[in-house]
Design a protein around this motif. Structure first.
Motif, PDB file in Angstrom:
ATOM      1  N   ALA B 159      -6.598   1.331  -1.338  1.00 42.39           N
ATOM      2  CA  ALA B 159      -6.816   2.580  -0.613  1.00 42.39           C
ATOM      3  C   ALA B 159      -5.447   3.125  -0.205  1.00 42.39           C
ATOM      4  CB  ALA B 159      -7.706   2.354   0.600  1.00 42.39           C
ATOM      5  N   GLU B 160      -4.836   3.798  -1.100  1.00 45.53           N
ATOM      6  CA  GLU B 160      -3.504   4.363  -0.877  1.00 45.53           C
ATOM      7  C   GLU B 160      -2.543   3.334  -0.298  1.00 45.53           C
ATOM      8  OE1 GLU B 160      -3.952   8.609   0.694  1.00 45.53           O
ATOM      9  OE2 GLU B 160      -5.974   7.842   0.479  1.00 45.53           O
ATOM     10  N   GLY B 161      -2.513   2.189  -0.899  1.00 41.12           N
ATOM     11  CA  GLY B 161      -1.555   1.174  -0.465  1.00 41.12           C
ATOM     12  C   GLY B 161      -2.204   0.079   0.365  1.00 41.12           C
ATOM     13  N   ASP B 162      -3.103   0.434   1.279  1.00 47.43           N
ATOM     14  CA  ASP B 162      -3.831  -0.596   2.008  1.00 47.43           C
ATOM     15  C   ASP B 162      -4.835  -1.261   1.069  1.00 47.43           C
ATOM     16  OD1 ASP B 162      -2.473   0.142   4.235  1.00 47.43           O
ATOM     17  OD2 ASP B 162      -4.139   1.215   5.169  1.00 47.43           O
TER      18      ASP B 162
END
Lengths: 326, 257, 408
Positions: B159-162
């Motif tokens: 999720a966008e990096g997470d």
């Protein structure tokens, strides 16, 4: 005049900037019509002022605790409920990990078109969205021909503009059932080695790096930029680095946002693997090196002088920015 | 486990884009499997190797897409289905493609559907979640890891990096993100065997889909190429000034930092 | 960036291997003011598509001698040119079918007498010492050159370019030549006009422009019979570590194999020229030919490879690419004067130029400066443009009964 609904998003307890950008787009599309926002989760109320400041006339809160974390099923039911209440002509959100995940499902339920990843909108008799295709190698303009208009807007493309509005809040009760996926945990991004084919920034070395040792300053620069190190075939063949780092005709094809070529002459086989990079920087001692012909920015100089200076300069700039936005 | 992979054939990422009369020129273009779908195919084959079962790959396209299906078969997919479209047929939008795929898949038994999280040509990221909605199954997009244990599914979603750790259960649709795996190269004997495997071809008539489900809801008004990059700039002056200028240019002019 | 002078003592069109090695040789012999005009980048034409195999195995004595002379430069590139050229002496093996055993023996003898370090090796020795995975039974005989192998054509090209520059040669990239200018009566060269409208005056022009020579010369009324031929190359991983294996000319199956020491991959090249696929020079110029091999070509390569190496079932397809070589009707290059005074040709290397590059540079410099060869045992006559009309073609001494003769 259109009635527009924006789904606003939060991250780490803050309103996402992209939501303000989308509100600005909504203002343009509404064109004197009504700008509505909705926000999900138990602390939506907190963001009323900010949403109002950027143009939200009415703000719909769906406060179920199940919505504190994104799930496709939960958000879908909540958004459908708001849409049913508001009856918008246009639904917008950011092209984010939530927006691009959620809106296709909602679009199916509304039998609607969805125009994804828009970077611009023209509002006249029709609403025309511009979006990149083929990884930005071309663009298309698209319009919805039938039914409700739905679109996701790419972050960091349209500047958010203040446009103070009333921001009257309304609570909506949604019954959420059958949440078929559960978020058990969220692990924050940790900085580690970035994979070459995924890297947004690549620092690549060629024959000019001269030794395996010579790749160290390149790795340091890559680390500061959160990027990866790559190499030309000549550097791999000379044994300076592993073959898995080779970029080019017989290696990997990469398309990062930024490609910094250090001591790479720019043989055509290497260009085949990286010439689609968005921005290319060339650092080479030889002013005649072919790489300068395709570079956006070039520095003629010894990479062993330039690269460490560049690393320091980036560190400095990042440190300053931390202070400003911190 | 019965696994279905939805696949798209796309332009080779090295292709130059040429626009003629307002449309993208498809003549003489080299085609590949959409790179994100390659991850999906690899994961499907890995899951089959681990849990048994079979993998069916489905694509919607012209007869040119056969070569992409052959590649999938060479990698280890068991069955291939081509929903054949005429070159000059009405272009389906994401809605139409999802409905076509759903029509084919509804006739089949399946536990898991895999696809790429986006195609590198259109880049809309819609077909996966749309298909899941039409089939009324859950989905997890942009996964970088998946484990299946009986009916239980555990996945990691980018999720966008997470990283979101997500649990769900079969049947489910997941879309692949970079990092899910390292797609294997087809083996030489595999390529030769794949030549002989049958490809099931379905026409739109065979599918007998309601006209309404295929009706495009959006339309492309215009296609154009980006403005030509201005020619590059060799920086001048003292080396440390050059470096300073470069960092400023990258941050504020090129906006890539 | 180099600015373009108005006059030059020598203008060379094309900064590929041949253009750069010729520029280097001329500069070494004291010629000043040499300008090399390159329409794209150094090594962007046929050079960049060469597989880089190094061998002395030819059926033509003269080409054998050129390969022998050239090998010295590949072996000592660092001292001679100042830079590495990626020379990998993994050895070169040549294998033929039963029918060609005698021819192979004769050729090896001829090659030995011309200085090639080569010998006939037994199937047992191949199996034991050279390439254990190879199914040697289907071959008639093998020859092996321990000093053969491969080099890197792009590095070689860059080394020549750098060495030439160090001697004062100006290499102008992205500077295509629009036309050759001749005197009013068309008898002499006057200079060239570049695509962006500059004129460089010179009374000496060397056309090393690969297939581009065709239209450049046509415009001044000289027919240079070169055309493009598609070559399709396939990269595979053998799926197992094979150790050091040689470059291999498999003339039972008309295929050649080049190992890559760095990655362990193998390059498979087609040497079956029975049905050549020609390329329209217009497409060649625009780079508008496919970048990858066709499925059909890949399958052919796989069948041949698996037939040679039946146990390598773990072998995998990595990638493929498609190249376009310039070829002449007899596969022999043009190193030649032309009917126009001051214009010389150095083109038409037909896919086997890399291994003779150093020799070609010397020979072309001889031709331009003295009108005759100074290289021992290497006559210029076989490379003249007029050989076709005079019906006097170079013939191999001991031709093989396959389609490869023109390149071997």
């Amino acid at each position: 005049m259109k009635k527009v609904l924006v789904l606003a998003e939060t991250k780490n307890g803050k309103l996402r900037n992209v939501s303000l950008e989308v509100l600005t787009v909504a203002g343009k599309i509404a064109n004197g019509g009504e700008i509505n926002a909705c926000i999900f989760g138990s602390d939506g109320e907190k963001f009323r002022e900010e949403l109002a400041k950027f143009g939200a006339q009415k703000i719909y809160l769906v406060e179920n605790a199940e919505l504190n974390r994104y799930t496709p099923d939960g958000f879908k039911q909540a958004l459908l409920k708001v849409i049913e209440e508001v009856q918008p002509e246009v639904v917008l959100t950011g092209h984010t990990s939530v927006g691009k995940d959620l809106l296709p499902r909602v679009a199916v339920r509304l039998n609607a078109a969805l125009i994804s990843d828009c970077i611009d909108v023209e509002v006249g008799e029709k609403i025309i969205f511009t979006r990149p295709i083929y990884s930005g190698k071309a663009f298309q303009k698209k319009e919805v021909t039938n039914g409700i208009v739905m679109a996701t807007i790419r972050p960091n493309n349209i500047e958010a503009k203040e446009n103070q509005a009333a921001g009257e809040t309304f609570k909506i009760l949604a019954e959420l059932k059958d949440l078929r996926t559960m978020v058990k945990d969220i692990v924050k991004k940790t900085s580690g080695k970035v994979d070459l084919s995924e890297a947004k920034i690549i620092v690549a070395g060629g024959r000019g790096v001269k030794s395996a040792e010579g790749f160290k300053p390149l790795q340091e620069l890559a680390d500061v930029l959160g990027g990866a190190v790559g190499a030309s075939r000549a550097a791999c063949d000379a044994g300076y680095c592993d073959y898995s780092l080779q970029i080019g005709q017989t290696g990997k094809v990469v398309t990062p946002d930024l490609y910094i070529a250090c001591g790479i002459s720019g043989a055509i086989q290497h260009l085949a693997g990286m010439s689609s990079s968005k921005v290319i920087v060339a650092i080479n001692k030889d002013p005649e090196a072919n790489i300068f012909h395709i570079a956006d920015y070039g520095i003629v100089g010894d990479l062993f002088e330039v690269v460490p200076l560049l690393t320091e300069e980036f560190k400095k700039v990042f440190a300053e920015n931390q202070v400003v936005t911190g | 486990m019965k696994i279905i992979v939805i696949m798209k054939q796309t332009f080779d990422t090295e292709e130059k884009i040429v626009i003629e009369n307002g449309v993208i020129d498809k003549e003489n273009v080299e085609l590949i499997i959409n790179p994100y779908d390659e991850y999906a195919i690899e994961e499907a084959v890995k899951l089959k190797e681990k849990h048994g079962g079979d993998v069916t790959v489905i694509t919607v396209g012209t007869d040119e897409a056969e070569s992409a299906l052959r590649t999938a078969l060479a990698i280890g997919v068991d069955h291939a289905i081509l929903v054949e479209m005429e070159e000059d047929a009405v272009q389906l939008d994401e809605n139409g493609i999802a409905n076509v795929l759903a029509t084919v898949i509804k006739e089949k038994e399946f536990d898991l559907i895999l696809g790429g999280n986006m195609s590198v040509d259109n880049g809309a990221s819609q077909v996966g979640p749309r298909l899941a909605e039409v089939l009324n199954i859950p989905h997890i997009a942009t996964i970088t890891k998946i484990e299946v244990d009986g009916k239980n599914v555990k996945a990691e979603r980018d999720a966008e990096g997470d990283v979101e750790i997500i649990e769900s259960s079969l049947p489910i649709l997941v879309t692949a993100q970079q990092g899910l795996n390292e797609p294997r190269y087809p083996s030489l004997p595999g390529i030769m065997k794949a030549k002989k495997k049958p490809i099931q071809k379905l026409s739109m008539e065979d599918l007998d889909i309601e006209e309404e489900l295929l009706q495009p809801l959006s339309k492309i008004v215009e296609c154009y190429l980006p403005k030509k990059k201005p020619s590059g700039r060799i920086l001048k002056g003292d080396l440390s000034n050059q470096v300073e200028e470069l960092v400023q240019l990258l941050c504020h002019e090129a906006k890539v930092i | 960036m180099t600015s373009l002078p108005q006059t030059a003592d020598v203008v060379i069109i094309g900064a590929g291997l041949m253009g750069c090695s010729t520029a280097y040789e001329l500069a070494k012999r004291g010629i000043k003011n040499i300008v090399v005009l390159e329409k794209n980048a150094i090594g962007s034409g046929a050079t960049g598509q060469s597989s880089g195999v190094l061998r002395g195995h030819y059926s033509y004595p003269i080409l054998t001698r050129m390969a022998v002379q050239s090998l010295e430069t590949f072996k000592h590139a660092k001292e001679i040119l100042g830079n590495d050229v990626g020379y990998q002496p993994v050895g070169y093996m040549f294998g033929v079918d039963e029918e060609n055993i005698e021819t192979l023996k004769k050729n090896v003898k001829m090659q030995q007498s011309n200085g090639v370090n080569t010998r006939i090796v037994s199937k047992e020795e191949v199996k034991k010492e050279i390439w254990p995975q190879l199914d040697t039974d289907q071959f008639g005989a093998f020859a092996f050159e321990p000093e053969g192998g491969y080099g890197d054509p792009v590095l070689t090209n860059q080394a020549y370019a750098d060495a030439a520059r160090a001697l004062g040669v100006k290499i102008k990239q992205y500077c295509g030549v629009h036309r050759v200018i001749t005197s009013e009566d068309g008898s002499k060269v006057v200079g060239v006009e570049t695509v962006d409208g500059h004129t460089v005056f010179s009374s000496c022009l060397i056309v090393a422009a690969g297939i581009g020579a065709h239209h450049l010369m046509k415009n001044v009324g000289v027919n240079v019979p070169v055309k493009g031929q598609r070559a399709q190359l396939v990269y595979i991983s053998p799926g197992t570590y094979m150790g050091r294996v040689p470059s291999f000319g498999d003339f039972k199956h008309d295929q050649y194999i080049k190992p890559e020491v760095s990655s362990g991959h193998l390059l498979l090249g087609n040497a079956d020229h029975a049905n050549p696929q020609y390329i329209d020079p217009a497409d060649y110029d625009a780079g508008n030919y496919p970048r990858h091999a066709t499925e059909e070509a890949i399958e052919k390569a796989i069948v041949k490879f698996l037939s040679c190496f039946p146990t390598l079932v773990q072998s995998k397809l990595i990638s493929s690419y498609s190249a376009a070589y310039e070829i002449t009707p007899d596969g022999i290059p043009f190193i030649s004067s032309t009917p126009i005074e001051g214009i010389f040709l150095c083109t038409g290397f037909s896919g086997h130029g890399f291994k003779i590059t150093p020799s070609v540079g010397k020979l072309t410099a001889d031709l331009v400066l003295e009108g005759k060869s100074r290289q021992k045992g290497i006559d210029l006559a076989p490379f003249r443009l007029t050989r076709f009309e005079e019906n006097d073609l170079l013939e191999p001494e001991h031709p093989y009964t396959t389609t490869v003769n023109r390149h071997v």
